[in-house]
Design an enzyme around this catalytic site. Structure first.
Site, mmCIF file in Angstrom:
data_model
loop_
_atom_site.group_PDB
_atom_site.id
_atom_site.type_symbol
_atom_site.label_atom_id
_atom_site.label_comp_id
_atom_site.label_asym_id
_atom_site.label_seq_id
_atom_site.Cartn_x
_atom_site.Cartn_y
_atom_site.Cartn_z
ATOM 1 N N HIS A 11 0.789 -1.072 -0.140
ATOM 2 C CA HIS A 11 -0.010 -0.021 -0.002
ATOM 3 C C HIS A 11 0.745 1.120 -0.101
ATOM 4 C CE1 HIS A 11 1.094 -0.086 4.261
ATOM 5 N NE2 HIS A 11 0.357 -1.300 4.374
HETATM 6 P P1 TYD Z 1 -2.769 -3.859 7.252
HETATM 7 O O1 TYD Z 1 -2.623 -2.619 6.878
HETATM 8 O O2 TYD Z 1 -3.277 -4.907 6.175
HETATM 9 O O3 TYD Z 1 -1.077 -4.364 7.661
HETATM 10 P P2 TYD Z 1 0.159 -4.482 6.836
HETATM 11 O O4 TYD Z 1 0.531 -2.989 6.280
HETATM 12 O O5 TYD Z 1 1.372 -4.662 7.634
HETATM 13 O O6 TYD Z 1 0.028 -5.328 5.614
HETATM 14 O O7 TYD Z 1 -3.466 -3.913 8.652
HETATM 15 C C1 TYD Z 1 -3.876 -4.996 9.173
HETATM 16 C C2 TYD Z 1 -5.003 -4.997 9.841
HETATM 17 O O8 TYD Z 1 -5.110 -3.855 11.078
HETATM 18 C C3 TYD Z 1 -6.179 -4.198 9.058
HETATM 19 O O9 TYD Z 1 -7.369 -4.872 9.453
HETATM 20 C C4 TYD Z 1 -6.120 -2.665 9.619
HETATM 21 C C5 TYD Z 1 -5.678 -2.887 11.007
HETATM 22 N N1 TYD Z 1 -4.883 -1.659 11.532
HETATM 23 C C6 TYD Z 1 -5.253 -0.815 12.246
HETATM 24 O O10 TYD Z 1 -6.464 -0.925 12.744
HETATM 25 N N2 TYD Z 1 -4.460 0.181 12.949
HETATM 26 C C7 TYD Z 1 -3.370 0.204 12.396
HETATM 27 O O11 TYD Z 1 -2.699 1.237 12.979
HETATM 28 C C8 TYD Z 1 -2.885 -0.622 11.517
HETATM 29 C C9 TYD Z 1 -1.513 -0.508 11.134
HETATM 30 C C10 TYD Z 1 -3.503 -1.488 11.089
#
Ligand code: TYD
Length: 140
Positions: A53
């Site tokens: 992302h």
């Molecule tokens: P995600 O952005 O997919 O993780 P990564 O960037 O490591 O692949 O986040 C995983 C889940 O956690 C998603 O449901 C969103 C949630 N999340 C939060 O609620 N708060 C946060 O600060 C972060 C980073 C993720």
């Protein structure tokens, strides 16, 4: 100047002594933004790819406080850089609007993430083609 040009490794100050190591991450001096949020990632298998992302607003510093991982950064215009995080006192600074992927997690990897914003899913761009389109449009 592209945002990817601002990606850089940060060497955090270490104040170790005979009792062990102590690494400091202080806003302003060591971290180039005010930290609003901290999260950490562990228990990811080596074949997992996380991230995938770009963030419209958030800046991050990522530090493998244990173990190692890799971070691939793309600028949406064909440039990419791969960084290896494998030291508790070495971080990577990621500005907003770069595409990032974290992978190759060691079994003991604990990836500490410092963020400049509170969590807001609306500022995430999770589709690479959409990200490239936005970059292309903003260059025009
Ligand atoms: P995600 O952005 O997919 O993780 P990564 O960037 O490591 O692949 O986040 C995983 C889940 O956690 C998603 O449901 C969103 C949630 N999340 C939060 O609620 N708060 C946060 O600060 C972060 C980073 C993720």
């Amino acid at each position: 100047m592209h945002n990817i040009d601002n990606v850089r490794m940060l060497e955090l100050p270490e104040r170790g002594d005979e009792r062990g190591n102590l690494v400091i991450a202080e806003c302003g001096t060591d971290i180039p933004f005010d930290i609003k949020r901290v999260f950490y990632i562990y228990g990811s298998d080596p074949d997992v790819v996380r991230g995938c992302h770009a963030n419209r607003r958030s800046e991050f510093v990522l530090i493998n406080v244990a173990g190692s991982s890799k971070v691939k950064v793309l600028d949406g215009e064909g440039n990419e850089i791969i960084y290896i995080l494998n030291r508790p006192k070495t971080g990577i600074y990621l500005p907003n609007m770069v595409w990032k992927e974290m992978y190759d997690f060691s079994e003991d990897s604990v990836l500490l993430c410092l963020a400049s914003t509170h969590y807001d899913e609306n500022e995430y761009i999770r589709n690479l083609d959409e990200y490239k389109r936005i970059i292309k449009e903003s260059a025009q």
